[in-house]
Design a protein around this motif. Sequence first.
Motif, PDB file in Angstrom:
ATOM      1  N   GLY A   1       0.827  -1.202   0.000  1.00  0.00           N
ATOM      2  CA  GLY A   1       0.000   0.000   0.000  1.00  0.00           C
ATOM      3  C   GLY A   1       0.861   1.252   0.000  1.00  0.00           C
ATOM      4  N   ILE A   2       0.311   2.354   0.490  1.00  0.00           N
ATOM      5  CA  ILE A   2       1.076   3.605   0.557  1.00  0.00           C
ATOM      6  C   ILE A   2       1.681   3.710   1.952  1.00  0.00           C
ATOM      7  N   HIS A   3       2.959   3.334   2.043  1.00  0.00           N
ATOM      8  CA  HIS A   3       3.697   3.450   3.299  1.00  0.00           C
ATOM      9  C   HIS A   3       4.655   4.631   3.185  1.00  0.00           C
ATOM     10  N   ALA A   4       5.578   4.784   4.112  1.00  0.00           N
ATOM     11  CA  ALA A   4       6.400   5.997   4.213  1.00  0.00           C
ATOM     12  C   ALA A   4       7.148   6.375   2.934  1.00  0.00           C
ATOM     13  N   ARG A   5       7.858   5.438   2.328  1.00  0.00           N
ATOM     14  CA  ARG A   5       8.673   5.781   1.153  1.00  0.00           C
ATOM     15  C   ARG A   5       7.828   6.263  -0.025  1.00  0.00           C
TER      16      ARG A   5
END
Length: 85
Positions: A13-17
């Motif tokens: 999914g949309i994680h930090a990086r």
Amino acid sequence: MKTITYTIKDELGIHARPAGMLAKKAKEFSSEITIQKDSKTVNATKLIALMGLGIKCGDSITVSASGEDEDAAIKAMEEFLSANL
């Protein structure tokens, strides 16, 4: 205003990086770019807000751009999402 809908394919999914990369890409445009998941909408340039949406693999998001360079902004966002998420 230009709008696209995109389904996240990245298994994390949309994680930090990728959230950081997405925010950086959104800052390249003068248009206001927002991302909506369910009933929550956030400014795409805000890293913490993006992560707060909790976007996971299989989730559909709506990306909107409004402003003088909205055509270029929405095209760039779509290309970024396709290439990275």
